[in-house]
Design an enzyme around this catalytic site. Structure first.
Site, mmCIF file in Angstrom:
data_model
loop_
_atom_site.group_PDB
_atom_site.id
_atom_site.type_symbol
_atom_site.label_atom_id
_atom_site.label_comp_id
_atom_site.label_asym_id
_atom_site.label_seq_id
_atom_site.Cartn_x
_atom_site.Cartn_y
_atom_site.Cartn_z
ATOM 1 N N ASP A 278 -11.274 3.093 3.908
ATOM 2 C CA ASP A 278 -11.167 1.258 3.854
ATOM 3 C C ASP A 278 -12.772 1.580 3.596
ATOM 4 O O ASP A 278 -13.190 0.297 3.499
ATOM 5 C CB ASP A 278 -10.639 0.898 5.108
ATOM 6 C CG ASP A 278 -10.045 0.323 4.893
ATOM 7 O OD1 ASP A 278 -9.245 -0.803 3.334
ATOM 8 O OD2 ASP A 278 -8.799 -0.087 5.955
ATOM 9 N N LYS B 32 0.942 -1.303 -0.370
ATOM 10 C CA LYS B 32 0.215 -0.250 -0.238
ATOM 11 C C LYS B 32 1.181 1.392 0.065
ATOM 12 O O LYS B 32 0.543 1.722 -1.122
ATOM 13 C CB LYS B 32 -1.231 -0.132 1.492
ATOM 14 C CG LYS B 32 -1.957 -1.043 1.424
ATOM 15 C CD LYS B 32 -2.961 -1.100 2.533
ATOM 16 C CE LYS B 32 -3.652 -2.430 1.980
ATOM 17 N NZ LYS B 32 -4.547 -2.661 3.597
ATOM 18 N N GLN C 125 -4.262 -1.523 9.561
ATOM 19 C CA GLN C 125 -3.928 -2.513 8.516
ATOM 20 C C GLN C 125 -4.703 -3.846 9.648
ATOM 21 O O GLN C 125 -4.257 -3.436 11.349
ATOM 22 C CB GLN C 125 -2.562 -3.033 8.346
ATOM 23 C CG GLN C 125 -2.448 -4.418 8.054
ATOM 24 C CD GLN C 125 -3.121 -4.259 6.457
ATOM 25 O OE1 GLN C 125 -3.040 -3.198 5.798
ATOM 26 N NE2 GLN C 125 -3.866 -5.344 6.162
#
Ligand code: NAP
Length: 282
Positions: free
Chosen positions: A120, A53, A97
């Site tokens: 997200d 990422k 994460q």
């Protein structure tokens, strides 16, 4: 019939180029998009995801703030860090994460992220916005699937039946709502579905998001259907495979995504797109 391939790698590269152009324009206007990525602990797979990422951000001209915290970080400390990032006008997206260590309540952490920076799309406010059709961040994997359908000319699914196998909060459920918003008739199948094969055979668009290698075989695919394989499974010999038995399904489907190189690359591309969108909206 031999299916046409939906090349997720190539489409993701196209999305990333679009994102890079938008990021460059925002940067030129004095607002470089920035994504904060927080990793707690030393889970090897998570480290790889985070590295990917961060690298993808760099390629797209997005600034990334990469924070690695010890596995024994207290939940309160993580929440405090998120609050600080929420307040920082130079940070547009915040990503924690997953999975988090068991002593941390992941849902509480996600709810601490400002919905304006929830790139997200996992915040309950983002889920609610999707449910009622309001502006908000959509989860990246389902968003990538919708972009793939758009790419093959299936933006409007009126008159078509979409079957999503899997009902997780990050893939199956949000994708079903997105397909519904695109006017499809939608069925969600799961481990309690009585006749999975018969249900799948009704699908004009069949999505597998299960986590079971090759669960969906060619015999379960309607001739000419679009098959999107979200599954990423590691086989004993180390190779990756999807939830769809590609070989048999590709003989029946009209379109199909491979694994690897299908839905996977789209997920990060859509994360970058959400981050640039967050910056543009700020
Ligand atoms: P998950 O939370 O484990 O959910 C799996 C779903 O599959 C559940 O709804 C479960 O039903 C259903 N299921 C399990 N066995 C089944 C069966 N035999 N028949 C029908 N349904 C069954 O998984 P997830 O997080 O959504 O991930 C699914 C897969 O996608 C995994 O392989 C994951 O690695 C992959 N993934 C890929 C990406 C990407 O970027 N490409 C992103 C996220 C996830 P119940 O609800 O009834 O238990």
């Amino acid at each position: 019939m031999t299916a046409q391939l939906i090349d997720g790698k190539a489409l993701a590269a196209q999305v990333r180029a679009e994102v890079a152009a938008r990021a460059a324009a925002l940067t030129a206007a004095g607002r470089q998009p920035a994504l904060a990525v927080i990793l707690v602990g030393d889970n090897a797979a998570s480290q790889v995801y985070v590295r990917n990422k961060v690298a993808a951000c760099a390629h797209a001209g997005i600034r990334s703030i990469h924070e690695t915290c010890a596995a024994d970080l207290r939940e309160g400390e993580l929440l405090a860090r998120i609050h600080a990032l929420n307040q920082d006008p130079a940070v547009h997206g915040i990503l924690v994460q997953l999975p988090l260590p068991p002593h941390i309540d992941a849902q509480r952490v996600i709810e601490a992220i400002s919905p304006l920076k929830d790139v997200d799309g996992f915040h309950v406010a983002s889920a609610g916005a999707l449910m009622v059709g309001r502006e908000g961040f959509r989860p990246c994997t389902p968003l990538g699937c919708m972009r793939m359908l758009d790419h093959i000319g299936m933006r409007d699914l009126r008159g078509r039946h979409a079957v999503v196998v899997g009902r997780s909060n990050i893939v199956g459920k949000p994708l079903a709502l997105m397909l519904l918003a695109a006017n499809a008739t939608v069925t969600i199948a799961h481990s309690g579905t009585a006749d999975l094969a018969a249900t799948c055979r009704e699908a004009d668009v069949l999505v597998a998001a299960v986590g079971r290698p090759r669960l969906i075989t060619g015999a379960m695919v309607k001739p000419g259907a679009v098959v999107l394989d979200v599954g990423i499974n590691r086989l004993e010999d180390g190779r990756l495979c999807g939830d769809v038995d590609f070989e048999t399904a590709a003989r029946v489907a009209g379109w199909i995504t491979p694994v690897p190189g299908g839905v996977g690359p789209m997920t990060i591309a859509m994360l970058l797109a959400n981050t640039v969108q967050a910056c543009a909206r700020a």
